[in-house]
Design an enzyme around this catalytic site. Structure first.
Site, PDB file in Angstrom:
ATOM      1  N   THR A  68       9.012  -2.312 -10.767  1.00 43.77           N
ATOM      2  CA  THR A  68       9.770  -1.263 -10.095  1.00 43.77           C
ATOM      3  C   THR A  68       9.265   0.122 -10.502  1.00 43.77           C
ATOM      4  OG1 THR A  68      12.030  -0.521  -9.607  1.00 43.77           O
ATOM      5  CG2 THR A  68      11.563  -1.173 -11.880  1.00 43.77           C
ATOM      6  N   LYS A 121      12.989  -7.421 -13.347  1.00 40.87           N
ATOM      7  CA  LYS A 121      12.484  -6.088 -13.012  1.00 40.87           C
ATOM      8  C   LYS A 121      12.049  -5.351 -14.277  1.00 40.87           C
ATOM      9  CE  LYS A 121      14.618  -3.565  -9.873  1.00 40.87           C
ATOM     10  NZ  LYS A 121      15.721  -2.859  -9.169  1.00 40.87           N
TER      11      LYS A 121
END
Length: 318
Positions: A157, A133
């Protein structure tokens, strides 16, 4: 008898657990799971994870390193330890977050991602079960583009607007996480006299636009709605590729036996993508979107603050 909303959702969408709580993951049986610094911070303070934390700290090589380097390694080991335990339970992938404080340094994000993948490999976990992420900054998207080229799949994200999503898809990123609830939070604060329902929820509308654009243009990037405030938002996105949902909302849907119609559907590509979004246009579209600018910065600051809190806890443990 009608099956639960959660069971119906699972028929059309991959359900992901938005938690680092291993007990909750065992109970809810999601396909995938996602973690972030806030969730890891909570896990590090729960007595039931004491042995896992101790084991992670035991794997830290302290020779010839400064205190800051040791703490950094310890936090990486804890994240990998939690992720590895989660992967013993779920059949799919776990998302592990790169330190938010690196969000504007492409090379540092790439280096950190490679390190995390190497640590997971040492635990017997292959990269095919991981998603790295990174925040949806221009630099984060460029880092993900490099990592994808190395076979390291990424989860972009803190996505709040269309430009972030489009740039991620054009970079060939495996998955994006548009934040539904945080978008709604901003609009409710900005427009306190407006009533928002699933039909006019700006977070739901954002994900719907992104999903439709990706499918119409044949982008393979997975759309995973995140940060939900209520089950109405989730129901309004039924059929989305993936949805990452907190245990509380998963439990609520498990108790709900109402009918769940599909809202999003991939009908195949009908268009050919145009020229890629360049950095200048990306930065302008972010600057022109007050909500996206504020929420991205706020999200990075929040994850960074939790990382700093975790560092203090680990320093005391060491």
């Amino acid at each position: 008898m009608t099956s639960s909303v959660l069971d119906q959702l699972r028929e059309m969408t991959t359900v992901v657990a938005d938690t680092g709580d291993i007990a909750a993951i065992k109970r809810l049986e999601p396909i995938d799971a996602t973690t972030n610094p806030s969730l890891i911070l909570k896990a590090a303070q729960m007595p039931e994870y004491a042995d896992l934390i101790d084991a992670a700290l035991g794997r830290v090589d302290r020779s010839g390193k400064s205190q800051d380097e040791i703490i950094e390694d310890a936090i990486d080991q804890i994240g990998v330890g939690v992720g590895s335990e989660i992967l013993k339970i779920i059949p799919g992938r776990v998302s592990i977050e790169v330190d938010a404080r690196l969000s504007f340094d492409t090379d540092a994000m790439i280096e950190k991602a490679r390190k995390l993948v190497g640590l997971f490999d040492g635990m017997g976990v292959g990269r095919d079960r991981l998603l790295i992420k990174v925040a949806a900054t221009w630099e984060g998207i460029r880092a993900a583009e490099v990592l994808e080229g190395e076979g390291i799949n990424c989860n972009i994200t803190l996505i709040f607007n269309f430009a972030q999503a489009r740039a991620s898809a054009e970079a060939g990123v495996f998955l994006i996480s548009p934040f539904v609830g945080r978008i709604l939070d901003w609009y409710k604060k900005t427009n306190p006299d407006t009533t928002y329902t699933a039909e006019n929820d700006p977070g739901v509308l954002s994900v719907t636009e992104i999903y439709q654009y990706f499918k119409d243009n044949g982008f393979k990037t997975v759309v995973m709605g995140a940060s939900f405030r209520n089950t109405g938002e989730i129901k309004a996105l039924a059929g989305c590729d993936r949805l990452t949902i907190s245990p509380a909302l998963l439990d609520e849907m498990a108790e709900d036996n109402s009918d769940l119609p599909r809202q999003l559907e991939d009908k195949g590509a009908t268009k050919t993508p145009g020229a890629k979004l360049d950095e200048k246009t990306f930065r302008w579209e972010m600057a022109a979107d007050a909500m996206a600018t504020e929420k991205l910065a706020e999200g990075i600051r929040g994850f960074a603050a939790d990382s700093e809190k975790l560092e203090k806890i680990i320093a005391d443990m060491l």
